[in-house]
Design a protein around this motif. Structure first.
Motif, short mmCIF file in Angstrom:
data_model
loop_
_atom_site.label_atom_id
_atom_site.label_comp_id
_atom_site.label_asym_id
_atom_site.label_seq_id
_atom_site.Cartn_x
_atom_site.Cartn_y
_atom_site.Cartn_z
N ALA A 107 38.89 48.52 29.31
CA ALA A 107 40.33 49.03 29.89
C ALA A 107 41.51 48.37 29.68
O ALA A 107 42.68 48.95 29.85
N GLY A 108 41.30 47.09 29.23
CA GLY A 108 42.44 46.24 28.98
C GLY A 108 42.28 45.30 29.85
O GLY A 108 41.31 44.90 30.47
N TRP A 109 43.47 44.33 29.85
CA TRP A 109 43.53 43.21 30.88
C TRP A 109 43.57 43.65 32.45
O TRP A 109 44.43 44.43 32.78
N LEU A 110 42.55 43.09 33.21
CA LEU A 110 42.63 43.70 34.52
C LEU A 110 42.66 42.35 35.50
O LEU A 110 41.79 41.24 35.20
N LEU A 111 43.33 42.32 36.53
CA LEU A 111 43.33 41.13 37.49
C LEU A 111 42.12 41.04 38.23
O LEU A 111 41.46 42.00 39.07
N TYR A 112 41.34 39.86 38.04
CA TYR A 112 40.09 39.56 38.74
C TYR A 112 39.90 38.85 39.72
O TYR A 112 39.36 39.13 40.83
N PHE A 113 41.00 38.03 39.97
CA PHE A 113 41.07 36.81 41.17
C PHE A 113 42.38 36.64 41.35
O PHE A 113 43.29 36.37 40.35
N HIS A 114 43.01 36.51 42.73
CA HIS A 114 44.25 36.10 42.87
C HIS A 114 44.32 35.16 44.07
O HIS A 114 43.60 35.30 45.06
N GLN A 115 45.14 33.99 43.91
CA GLN A 115 45.16 33.28 45.42
C GLN A 115 46.54 32.89 45.57
O GLN A 115 47.31 32.82 44.66
N ALA A 116 47.11 32.95 46.94
CA ALA A 116 48.50 32.74 47.43
C ALA A 116 48.37 31.41 48.12
O ALA A 116 47.50 31.77 49.19
N THR A 117 49.22 30.43 47.86
CA THR A 117 49.42 29.41 49.14
C THR A 117 50.80 29.29 49.35
O THR A 117 51.67 28.91 48.71
#
Length: 120
Positions: A107-117
């Motif tokens: 399907a293309g580039w997909l966001l797998y993991f995100h972290q915010a600090t």
């Protein structure tokens, strides 16, 4: 443009789209950018799965809200189908260091993991 640069540019474009109120407010549009196995460790310390983050964004994003301001965005292609982005954001007086892993799928580039600090 070399393939690795194209991959990083594509992911940066998708990340920036995901930060806009128009995309965040729409479960269809935000969901189209999130991998089925997406998860996030938010600035609050909470763990979010795909369904929870889509619902949260749709409920809490006002189309009139000020934009998320990004800085120091940098991308590195770690493997043919994996790009890592790091950047900082400021929104409503809150600052966060951010890290995203994007996976290339059919399907293309997909966001797998995100972290915010958070930081001040």
């Amino acid at each position: 443009m070399p393939e690795h640069e194209f991959a990083v540019e594509s992911v940066i474009e998708a990340e920036l789209a995901l930060l806009t109120p128009e995309v965040r407010r729409s479960p269809e549009r935000s969901g189209a950018l999130l991998h089925p196995d997406f998860h996030e460790f938010g600035a609050s310390g909470r763990h979010w799965d795909r369904a929870a983050i889509i619902a949260l964004l749709a409920q809490t994003t006002d189309v009139e809200s000020p934009p998320v301001v990004t800085s120091r965005m940098r991308g590195v292609r770690l493997a043919p189908d994996l790009v890592h982005l790091t950047f900082d954001t400021e929104h409503g007086g809150r600052h966060a260091h951010r890290s995203s892993l994007w996976r290339r799928t059919e399907a293309g580039w997909l966001l797998y993991f995100h972290q915010a600090t958070p930081f001040s």
